[in-house]
Scaffold this motif. Structure first.
Motif, PDB file in Angstrom:
ATOM      1  N   GLU A  29      25.053  -5.554 -27.359  1.00 29.14           N
ATOM      2  CA  GLU A  29      24.526  -4.864 -28.552  1.00 29.14           C
ATOM      3  C   GLU A  29      25.446  -3.709 -28.950  1.00 29.14           C
ATOM      4  O   GLU A  29      25.673  -3.469 -30.131  1.00 29.14           O
ATOM      5  N   CYS A  32      28.798  -5.031 -30.247  1.00 29.84           N
ATOM      6  CA  CYS A  32      28.574  -5.510 -31.617  1.00 29.84           C
ATOM      7  C   CYS A  32      28.561  -4.324 -32.576  1.00 29.84           C
ATOM      8  O   CYS A  32      29.227  -4.344 -33.608  1.00 29.84           O
ATOM      9  N   GLU A  33      27.848  -3.288 -32.191  1.00 30.25           N
ATOM     10  CA  GLU A  33      27.746  -2.100 -33.051  1.00 30.25           C
ATOM     11  C   GLU A  33      29.127  -1.517 -33.364  1.00 30.25           C
ATOM     12  O   GLU A  33      29.441  -1.262 -34.526  1.00 30.25           O
ATOM     13  N   ARG A 108      26.415 -13.549 -35.744  1.00 27.32           N
ATOM     14  CA  ARG A 108      25.114 -13.573 -36.424  1.00 27.32           C
ATOM     15  C   ARG A 108      25.035 -12.416 -37.426  1.00 27.32           C
ATOM     16  O   ARG A 108      24.644 -12.587 -38.569  1.00 27.32           O
ATOM     17  N   GLU A 109      25.483 -11.243 -37.004  1.00 24.76           N
ATOM     18  CA  GLU A 109      25.413 -10.063 -37.875  1.00 24.76           C
ATOM     19  C   GLU A 109      26.353 -10.172 -39.075  1.00 24.76           C
ATOM     20  O   GLU A 109      26.051  -9.686 -40.154  1.00 24.76           O
TER      21      GLU A 109
END
Ligand code: 1CP
Length: 330
Positions: A29, A32-33, A108-109
């Protein structure tokens, strides 16, 4: 190249929240950020996975930490032939699954808005860190092994090539659209040593990626810092694109290999220390040097330094978009 990083205050905030660099890499997470942060700030055409080239030796048990103002350091660097013989290829699910998880999350993001670049270090470049225990000025231990115990080095490079091939294939399976091999320290080698200890192993990796990736044909970019002298050999490696550092004349590079491969590069990162007008002028020069038509992926010649003002990067990105349009007319 290194879009995320300490020059961005939002990166520093997330890194602080993570506690340390490796936790940032190992928490999908958070990885990804920070991958998405530069895209939120700038109108970029691609994302690059947030990770590091040294995740592989970390997974091999060398114990990586990235120390503030010191860079990467291994708790257990390679000190003997036995250390090398005891190494094995890490498992891409149990040991490095966090990288594939991050890729899936980022894909996905991104919702297909821009492609995602995956990456790994070259065998030679990763090996230098494993042998030196961290960054190096003279590469005395790594070069000492190259000339003194070359079979040991070949054994290490062979093992790393297998690990890197599996690693990039896992990133491709998880969804990256392009892969890039960073041979940051290939340029410190002699002509003959580059061919034997760096390029030969990158060629093997490319073959291993092509063999596994028959359907999607994921493009492969090969970047050797200081490799300008060898671009004809690099173009014959089977890669789709060559990453160029700032020292190479991109016009000359296109003349010699432009028909075989695309070129990525190659603005001197230090231009970002100058004024907006100067940045625009230098961008215009790189674009003009490459010239009309397809096959140029604009990039910096190396990573962004921590003391660069992010607003200067915004000037750069906007200048590239605006000034490159005439080169793609029709
Ligand atoms: O652009 C991005 O956001 C992607 C993330 C990325 C990439 C592509 C990082 C995050 N590292 C890399 C590649 C990498 N790592 C290379 C190849 C590219 C290059 O030549 O710069 C190399 C050599 C490394 C090794 C490494 N890891 C260094 C360089 C040390 C040296 O010897 O000069 C450093 C400083 C790290 C830690 C690291 N990796 C990434 C970042 C943002 C940082 C700094 C971390 C921090 O202090 O928070």
């Amino acid at each position: 190249m290194r879009q995320a990083g300490r020059y961005l205050p939002e990166y520093r905030a997330t890194r602080q929240r993570a506690g340390d660099f490796m936790t940032l890499c190992k928490t999908p997470e958070l990885a990804c950020e920070v991958t998405l942060q530069p895209l939120q700030r700038f109108d970029l055409d691609a994302a690059i996975l947030f990770s590091d080239i040294l995740t592989i030796p970390d997974a091999m048990g060398l114990g990586l930490s990235v120390v503030e103002n010191k860079g990467p350091q291994f708790a257990r660097p390679l000190r003997s032939g036995n250390d090398i013989r005891n190494l094995t290829v890490p498992d891409m699910v149990t040991d490095l699954g966090y990288v594939s998880d991050a890729v899936r999350l980022i894909k996905r993001e991104l919702q297909g808005k821009v492609p995602l670049i995956g990456f790994a270090g070259s065998p030679w470049t990763i090996a230098t860190y494993m042998i030196e225990g961290g960054s190096s000025k003279n590469f005395s231990k790594a070069k000492g092994m190259l000339y003194g115990q070359s079979e040991q080095l070949h054994r290490l490079l062979e093992l790393l090539s297998r690990a890197i091939t599996d690693y990039l294939n896992a990133q491709i399976a998880a969804g990256v659209d392009v892969v890039m091999l960073f041979d940051s320290w290939g340029g410190i080698l002699s002509h003959a040593a580059y061919s034997e200890f760096s390029l030969a192993y990158m060629r093997r990796i490319i073959q291993g990626l092509r063999a596994a990736d028959t359907g999607r044909a994921t493009p492969i970019i090969l970047f050797t810092k200081g490799g300008g002298l060898w671009i004809e050999d690099i173009a014959r490696s089977g890669c789709d694109a060559i990453g160029l550092d700032w020292s190479m004349d991109i016009e000359l590079a296109r003349k010699s290999v432009g028909a075989q491969v695309a070129l990525q590069g190659n603005l001197d990162t230090a231009v970002l220390y100058s004024s907006p007008a100067s940045i625009r002028r230098q961008v215009a020069e790189v674009l003009a040097a490459y010239g009309q038509g397809e096959g140029h992926v604009f990039n910096l010649g190396h990573g962004i330094h921590p003391d660069i003002d992010p607003d200067q990067v915004a000037v750069l990105v906007d200048a590239v978009h605006e000034l490159s349009r005439p080169y793609h007319a029709g």
